[in-house]
Design a protein around this motif. Structure first.
Motif, short mmCIF file in Angstrom:
data_model
loop_
_atom_site.label_atom_id
_atom_site.label_comp_id
_atom_site.label_asym_id
_atom_site.label_seq_id
_atom_site.Cartn_x
_atom_site.Cartn_y
_atom_site.Cartn_z
N ASP A 197 38.31 31.01 38.56
CA ASP A 197 39.61 31.52 39.01
C ASP A 197 40.63 30.38 39.09
O ASP A 197 41.69 30.53 39.68
N GLY A 198 40.29 29.23 38.54
CA GLY A 198 41.20 28.09 38.56
C GLY A 198 40.85 27.08 39.65
O GLY A 198 41.17 25.90 39.53
N ASN A 199 40.17 27.57 40.70
CA ASN A 199 39.78 26.69 41.80
C ASN A 199 38.27 26.47 41.84
O ASN A 199 37.79 25.37 42.03
N VAL A 200 37.53 27.59 41.71
CA VAL A 200 36.07 27.51 41.71
C VAL A 200 35.55 28.19 40.45
O VAL A 200 36.29 28.92 39.78
N ALA A 310 43.23 36.63 39.78
CA ALA A 310 44.10 36.50 40.96
C ALA A 310 43.84 35.22 41.74
O ALA A 310 44.39 35.01 42.82
N GLY A 311 42.96 34.35 41.24
CA GLY A 311 42.65 33.10 41.94
C GLY A 311 41.86 33.35 43.21
O GLY A 311 41.98 32.60 44.18
N ASP A 312 41.03 34.39 43.23
CA ASP A 312 40.45 34.85 44.48
C ASP A 312 38.93 35.09 44.41
O ASP A 312 38.39 35.96 45.08
N LEU A 313 38.23 34.30 43.61
CA LEU A 313 36.79 34.54 43.44
C LEU A 313 36.01 34.31 44.74
O LEU A 313 34.95 34.90 44.94
N ASN A 314 36.52 33.43 45.60
CA ASN A 314 35.81 33.13 46.86
C ASN A 314 35.67 34.35 47.76
O ASN A 314 34.84 34.37 48.66
N SER A 315 36.48 35.39 47.51
CA SER A 315 36.41 36.58 48.36
C SER A 315 35.20 37.45 48.01
O SER A 315 34.90 38.41 48.72
#
Ligand code: AMP
Ligand code: GLY
Length: 420
Positions: A197-200, A310-315
């Protein structure tokens, strides 16, 4: 409920459409342009980004891009500029695949393990360099060349002729304006694909492709003649190493350099002396690796692709996988990867069962018949309780299918069995 537009027409796109259509949140899955196996085909070529965006907007679709070409052409940037939901990397992110030189320089400045290399645009200088080194060589065209721009050389004469093919004869057109000459690493190859997601980045299941046309890895390279997942070649500790030293490092470095990477990141890995090296990046799912990987997914793919965009895989929780093995045998038309007949009728396609599924690639549906329409025609994919069982299930499913010039390798998965 959301509609989906899958962009592409190969076995990978059929597998993505198949899996996405199982989501309880997904209403209708369209595929553009699709093939004889995909439903709700939309006759828009992948090059036609504006028309695809108009379609997605009109039909309220979240778009999932399969192949590299539209990504390299900026489909994600265009859709985002129109506020349309789309999964895949931006044009800048796609440089990891669209320019091999860009990717090699990126790896070098970020200490990501890869074969050592030099860059040339002058054939004389390239040949003198080949004269001067004492290790085996691989010559690569810089740009996208439909998987054919890599020449693995045995001896210097083959390297000279590869330089001539790419830089002088321009067999790959402008994709060959520059070349990379790199050290050949002789080891074991496997595919490691992660979703970022760009971060993880979360790992997808490991897999191994079979790139050569004939058994025992003989003959020319192809797009891939079969794949299985998981592969014992990437054990737990190797997976950890690849994830940390290659995937995480790549995602963080891309972000630091201002090229946030959202999408599937595929590292083609060569393992030598227990050390992984990146041979190449792809910015998409592998084809045929996608087929066995999607069959093993025990999660809602739409949720993950949407969260990644959405840059939100951690959810989301860590994706879970079926314990079974999956094997995909590519049925091709004899003559592939060179010339082959098209338009032959395929029979025996109604035999899907719970354990196997036939993903279409080079097929079309004409007057109630499924006809061959490409080199790689079908990807017969089966689950099994072990790699051996999955291989058996997949081959027995291929036997029911026929057309006059059907061809497949007989040893898909054997490299994995040898490793167990
Ligand atoms: P690609 O089209 O970039 O996937 O490369 C085609 C194939 O060339 C790879 O799958 C490898 O089998 C081989 N290859 C690429 N680079 C190297 C290398 N440095 N050493 C050995 N084999 C390589
Ligand atoms: N199977 C190799 C690729 O997708 O590039």
């Amino acid at each position: 409920m959301v509609n989906i537009l899958v962009v592409g027409s190969g076995g990978r796109e059929h597998a993505l459409s198949w899996k996405l259509s199982q989501s309880s949140k997904v209403d209708k899955v369209f595929t553009a342009p699709g093939n004889g196996g995909t439903k709700n085909n939309v006759p828009i070529p992948v090059e036609n980004i504006k028309e695809l965006a108009d379609f997605a907007s009109k039909n309220q679709c979240f778009t999932v891009v399969g192949p590299e070409a539209p990504l390299a052409n900026g489909i994600v940037d265009y859709f985002e500029s129109k506020n349309l939901g789309i999964f895949g990397p931006s044009k800048n992110g796609a440089q990891l695949e669209s320019s091999k030189i860009w990717a090699k320089q990126f790896m070098k400045r970020n200490n990501i393990p890869t074969a050592k290399f030099e860059i040339f645009d002058n054939p004389k200088e390239a040949s003198s360099y080949v004269e001067s080194v004492d290790h085996p060589i691989v010559v690569k065209a810089d740009g996208l060349a439909a998987g054919k721009g890599v020449i693995v050389c045995n001896g210097k004469d083959e390297a000279f002729s590869a330089i001539d093919t790419i830089l002088v004869k321009k067999t790959f057109g402008d994709a060959g304006n520059k070349i990379i000459i790199e050290e050949r690493i002789d080891g074991i190859e496997a595919s490691y694909i992660a979703l970022s997601d760009g971060n993880v980045a979360v790992p997808m299941a490991s897999s191994q492709d079979h790139k050569r046309i004939y058994d025992d890895d003989k003959g020319p390279n192809t797009g891939g003649m079969g794949a299985y997942s998981p592969t014992p070649i990437i054990d737990e500790s190797m997976a950890k190493k690849i994830q940390t030293d290659i995937i995480d490092k790549t995602i963080h470095a891309m972000k630091k350099e201002g090229n946030i990477f959202r999408g599937f990141l595929y590292a083609g890995i060569m393992i030598k002396n227990k050390e992984p090296f990146v041979l190449e990046y792809n910015v998409r799912m592998g084809d045929p690796e996608c087929q066995p990987i999607t069959m093993r997914m025990d999660f809602d793919l739409y949720d993950y692709l949407h969260a990644a965009s959405a840059g939100d895989l951690n959810s989301l929780p860590t994706p879970s996988w079926k314990k079974q093995s999956a094997v995909c045998i590519v049925l091709a038309s004899q003559g592939y990867p060179e010339s082959y007949p098209k338009g032959e009728e395929i029979s025996g396609l109604d035999a899907d069962d719970n354990n196997s599924y036939v993903f279409h690639a080079g097929t079309n549906f004409v007057n109630g018949k499924i006809l061959t329409n490409g080199g790689r025609v079908l990807g017969v994919t089966a689950l099994g309780d072990s790699l051996k069982n999955a291989i058996g299930n997949a081959y027995s499913a291929t036997e029911k299918i026929s057309w006059p010039h059907k061809y497949c390798r007989k040893d898909i998965g054997k490299k994995g069995l040898a490793y167990l």
